[in-house]
Design a protein around this motif. Sequence first.
Motif, mmCIF file in Angstrom:
data_model
loop_
_atom_site.group_PDB
_atom_site.id
_atom_site.type_symbol
_atom_site.label_atom_id
_atom_site.label_comp_id
_atom_site.label_asym_id
_atom_site.label_seq_id
_atom_site.Cartn_x
_atom_site.Cartn_y
_atom_site.Cartn_z
ATOM 1 N N VAL B 59 0.822 -1.205 0.000
ATOM 2 C CA VAL B 59 0.000 0.000 0.000
ATOM 3 C C VAL B 59 0.860 1.262 0.000
ATOM 4 C CG1 VAL B 59 -1.722 1.306 1.275
ATOM 5 C CG2 VAL B 59 -1.950 -1.140 1.043
ATOM 6 N N THR B 60 1.969 1.201 0.722
ATOM 7 C CA THR B 60 2.785 2.420 0.743
ATOM 8 C C THR B 60 3.474 2.646 -0.603
ATOM 9 O OG1 THR B 60 4.494 1.130 1.850
ATOM 10 C CG2 THR B 60 3.217 2.617 3.216
ATOM 11 N N ILE B 61 4.000 1.581 -1.176
ATOM 12 C CA ILE B 61 4.640 1.759 -2.490
ATOM 13 C C ILE B 61 3.567 2.036 -3.545
ATOM 14 C CG2 ILE B 61 6.004 0.662 -4.306
ATOM 15 C CD1 ILE B 61 7.423 -0.908 -2.046
ATOM 16 N N PHE B 150 1.462 13.763 2.232
ATOM 17 C CA PHE B 150 2.197 15.031 2.150
ATOM 18 C C PHE B 150 3.374 14.896 1.174
ATOM 19 C CE2 PHE B 150 5.887 17.460 3.745
ATOM 20 C CZ PHE B 150 5.452 18.714 3.376
ATOM 21 N N GLY B 151 4.088 13.784 1.281
ATOM 22 C CA GLY B 151 5.236 13.545 0.392
ATOM 23 C C GLY B 151 4.827 13.574 -1.074
ATOM 24 N N PHE B 161 10.754 7.044 -1.768
ATOM 25 C CA PHE B 161 12.137 7.137 -1.309
ATOM 26 C C PHE B 161 12.428 8.502 -0.679
ATOM 27 C CE2 PHE B 161 12.082 3.960 -4.673
ATOM 28 C CZ PHE B 161 12.551 2.873 -3.950
ATOM 29 N N LYS B 162 11.918 9.552 -1.317
ATOM 30 C CA LYS B 162 12.198 10.897 -0.794
ATOM 31 C C LYS B 162 11.541 11.087 0.576
ATOM 32 C CE LYS B 162 12.914 13.391 -5.115
ATOM 33 N NZ LYS B 162 12.338 14.358 -6.049
ATOM 34 N N ILE B 168 13.861 9.541 7.832
ATOM 35 C CA ILE B 168 15.036 8.947 8.494
ATOM 36 C C ILE B 168 16.051 10.038 8.848
ATOM 37 C CG2 ILE B 168 17.033 7.441 8.101
ATOM 38 C CD1 ILE B 168 15.066 5.678 6.415
ATOM 39 N N LEU B 169 16.284 10.936 7.877
ATOM 40 C CA LEU B 169 17.253 12.011 8.102
ATOM 41 C C LEU B 169 16.811 12.919 9.252
ATOM 42 C CD1 LEU B 169 19.895 12.931 6.679
ATOM 43 C CD2 LEU B 169 18.512 14.631 5.501
#
Lengths: 274, 230
Positions: B59-61, B150-151, B161-162, B168-169
């Motif tokens: 679902v996320t991908i 939002f991404g 990925f972004k 993570i960052l």
Amino acid sequence: MLVKTEDLGFAYNRRNQVLDQLNIELPAGRIAGLLGANGTGKSTLMQILAGVLFPSRGNLEVVDHSPSARRPEFLRNIYFLPEETYLPNTTGDSYVRMFAPFYPNFDRQLFVDVLARLEVRHPLRLSDYSFGQKKKFQIAFAIATRAQLLIMDEPTNGLDIPSKEQFRQLLLETTGDEQGVIISTHQARDLEGVIDTVMLLDSQGLVVRTLNELNDCLSVGTYAEPPEDTLYKRQSVNQWQCITQHRDDCEADIDLELLFNAFHTNRTNFLKQI
Amino acid sequence: MINLQRSLLLFQVKYDLGHSRFSRNLALLLGFNLILSYMWFNYIDNDFAWIAICLNAAVTIGGEYLFFSDLKQKSSLVHSLMVPASITEKFTVEWLNSMLLLPFLALLPPALAYAAMNLAVFDGNVPHLTSAQVWLQLKWYWVVQPLLFFGAVYFRKFVFFKTWGSVILLGLVTFGVLMGMWHLVFEHAMFDPRIHFTDGQPVLPAWLLIIYFGFFWGLSFICYREVEAG
């Protein structure tokens, strides 16, 4: 007024100012040609008028709305045909079934008629269309929306010669008194006989005049030697085609290519004349 | 305000244009989940945890691919912006699609694969899925949704990925700053950044969840309103 701008400006960033202090007033019933050299901001201006780009400064009103608000009342009264066409992977019929209901004045019969005149095979999937056919399909859809303002960026790009002629005819036949059209093109000849207003854009600004106004100030004629007041001349076999100050003995219509080149190469004298 | 008729038309457009791609993805997921079900039932414990992993990954991908998919290319972005519906209507349709329809549709392949494998190969000897297990997966998805939503508006391309890269960052930076501040204030005391879990779920106060959801959905709307073709 269909379009009214005051001191409109746009910059992509501080160093890249594209448009500056543009003032436009375009009433209903006009078909305007936007002419400009590459990189002068024709497409940017059209995108701002359509509301897909926001101006950096100035006031802007298109069909009595602020385009950047992107209200449905605004969007159903204009149709923007960008240079780069996008059509989803579906059939022409289902595209019309999906998107026509958003436009209350959409005329299905007109759409079918325009497609027939432009010789587009309707039942095919849109992804199977050639670039030119996609353009024709979108032109047909744009005309059939009966939107108050059509904004077309390079609509004749990719059209074959018979279709260009049909396009010119269609615009003349279908544009009502309450409607307006703005067309940008690099090929000024494509608009000859269609437009009644010229918008000349360069890095220093925008000049908007009707062809009648220009005919009162300028003349196009053929001469063995160019006259002194020539603003721009083009050589043909043993003669010169020149755009000059108005002369009573010249009855030829303004040649858009000569007009644009006069503006582009001899701006100061051109502006003095008009 | 939201016009219901226009919103329904937008839904129709979204599914008329997206259903073939979505069906293809569902079919692929079904095949993938059938293989995983067989492997899981045979070699590992018959827990529902693997479905959680599959579902959330799918679902996320898949979701990032389907959320605001019109924004990914300039030409489709212009087309989408010019559709005569309000910004709120377009946003709401995307939001409802991602919050309600997409997770339920994406839950189908793993659930079907689980049931089919259980009945066809294991004669129904593996315990059936419980509603609590399914509900737990949906809750996990809903926690992730505001971030990816939002991404999708902010990054437009390579959203998965972004977004996760940024999370993570930011997480590492925040952790470092918090740890530094902790040591400054409490000197030798241990810094404990763990979130406490009860029955496999993180215990977060309601106000924090409201802020989290409100922040990312609100930010998504603001970004969507400001989207330009340039």
